[in-house]
Design a protein around this motif. Structure first.
Motif, PDB file in Angstrom:
ATOM      1  N   ALA A  96       0.822  -1.206   0.000  1.00 14.34           N
ATOM      2  CA  ALA A  96       0.000   0.000   0.000  1.00 14.34           C
ATOM      3  C   ALA A  96       0.860   1.262   0.000  1.00 14.34           C
ATOM      4  CB  ALA A  96      -0.930  -0.006   1.214  1.00 14.34           C
ATOM      5  N   ASP A  97       2.047   1.176   0.581  1.00 16.90           N
ATOM      6  CA  ASP A  97       2.944   2.337   0.630  1.00 16.90           C
ATOM      7  C   ASP A  97       3.962   2.294  -0.516  1.00 16.90           C
ATOM      8  OD1 ASP A  97       4.499   0.194   1.513  1.00 16.90           O
ATOM      9  OD2 ASP A  97       5.510   1.354   3.071  1.00 16.90           O
ATOM     10  N   TYR A  98       3.509   1.849  -1.683  1.00 16.33           N
ATOM     11  CA  TYR A  98       4.438   1.638  -2.795  1.00 16.33           C
ATOM     12  C   TYR A  98       5.219   2.900  -3.143  1.00 16.33           C
ATOM     13  CZ  TYR A  98       6.481  -0.007  -7.120  1.00 16.33           C
ATOM     14  OH  TYR A  98       7.397  -0.363  -8.084  1.00 16.33           O
ATOM     15  N   LEU A  99       4.543   4.019  -3.338  1.00 17.64           N
ATOM     16  CA  LEU A  99       5.252   5.221  -3.779  1.00 17.64           C
ATOM     17  C   LEU A  99       6.277   5.662  -2.737  1.00 17.64           C
ATOM     18  CD1 LEU A  99       5.659   7.448  -5.877  1.00 17.64           C
ATOM     19  CD2 LEU A  99       3.893   8.766  -4.698  1.00 17.64           C
ATOM     20  N   ALA A 100       5.907   5.652  -1.461  1.00 18.22           N
ATOM     21  CA  ALA A 100       6.857   6.052  -0.416  1.00 18.22           C
ATOM     22  C   ALA A 100       8.089   5.157  -0.436  1.00 18.22           C
ATOM     23  CB  ALA A 100       6.182   6.002   0.955  1.00 18.22           C
ATOM     24  N   SER A 101       7.893   3.866  -0.614  1.00 19.53           N
ATOM     25  CA  SER A 101       9.030   2.946  -0.657  1.00 19.53           C
ATOM     26  C   SER A 101       9.842   3.129  -1.936  1.00 19.53           C
ATOM     27  CB  SER A 101       8.528   1.498  -0.557  1.00 19.53           C
ATOM     28  OG  SER A 101       7.894   1.277   0.686  1.00 19.53           O
ATOM     29  N   PHE A 102       9.185   3.472  -3.018  1.00 19.37           N
ATOM     30  CA  PHE A 102       9.865   3.766  -4.275  1.00 19.37           C
ATOM     31  C   PHE A 102      10.775   4.988  -4.097  1.00 19.37           C
ATOM     32  CE2 PHE A 102      10.131   5.391  -8.654  1.00 19.37           C
ATOM     33  CZ  PHE A 102      10.287   4.227  -9.392  1.00 19.37           C
TER      34      PHE A 102
END
Length: 244
Positions: free
Chosen positions: A112-118
């Motif tokens: 769910a936190d894909y962009l933050a992890s990206f």
């Protein structure tokens, strides 16, 4: 071994952070995590020596703790600033390399936190510029000067369209020109990594936005064509740490 007597946090304390780290290593202590966050990193993009000293221990916790993963990412996103801790950051090289691997595995799970992890992954690769400015391409605007006539050009990439324009505060974006996305095969370096990772993980909107961001735009005034990412990077890349 870290000499914590030299590692002050945002309050100038040298003894509180190691105590808090021991608490979160023993269990998911919400109060300890909250205090760690504001002792290691301030909201105005400052990170303190204790933050870099804590980074290896946060990375070791990151595989089982979203709080640790998030705090490690915040510290790295601010590593380009003038923190005076170059030696400490260099000493974290192995931990940062391990963090990159951990983040890559996390991204493949399509969290769910894909962009933050990206964005954290970009910071771990020392791509601090893109880590700071990349959005989710639902409502993204980038402003840069045309390299030929110097007029300020607005680049829009999102649900509103994918175009270059002159921004008029009364009439909105005028003289729009469609962007020209790059062919994935023509990407290199950071752009290729970003696009390939997004495609691999099924992030279609992100991948399409990256293709446009690393594509070409036409200046609405002089009709010259330029590479968006190159021009935006040259104008906005932060000053990186100086090698010794």
């Amino acid at each position: 071994m870290v000499n914590w007597t030299l590692m002050h946090d945002c309050y100038g304390d040298v003894d509180r952070v190691p105590v808090l780290l021991e608490r979160v290593e023993l269990g998911d202590d919400a109060e300890a995590w909250e205090e760690l966050g504001y002792r290691l990193v301030l909201e105005n993009d400052l990170v303190f020596p204790a933050g870099f000293a804590a980074l290896p221990r946060l990375v070791r916790l990151a595989s089982r703790s979203a709080r640790a993963r998030g705090l490690a990412g915040v510290i790295l996103r601010r590593a380009a600033g003038h923190h005076g801790c170059d030696d400490l950051l260099t000493a974290c090289g192995d931990a940062i390399a391990e963090f990159r691997k951990l983040l890559d595995r996390h991204l493949q799970a399509r969290p769910a936190d894909y962009l933050a992890s990206f964005l954290d992954s970009l910071a771990a690769k020392e791509e601090y510029h893109w880590s700071a400015v990349l959005g989710d391409f639902t409502d993204d605007f980038y402003h840069l000067a045309c390299p030929h006539c110097a007029v300020e050009v607005t680049i829009a990439i999102g649900d509103h369209g994918r175009y270059s324009a002159i921004r008029d505060w009364h009439r909105g974006d005028v003289n729009r020109r469609d962007l020209r996305p790059v062919s994935p095969g023509a990407l290199s370096g950071t752009g290729r990594w970003m696009h390939r990772t997004a495609v691999r993980d099924g992030q279609e909107v992100l991948a399409d936005g990256i293709a446009h961001l690393f594509g070409r735009a036409e200046c609405p005034r002089c009709a010259s064509v330029f590479n968006i990412a190159d021009e935006y990077t040259s104008a906005n890349r932060p000053v990186l740490r100086q090698a010794r």
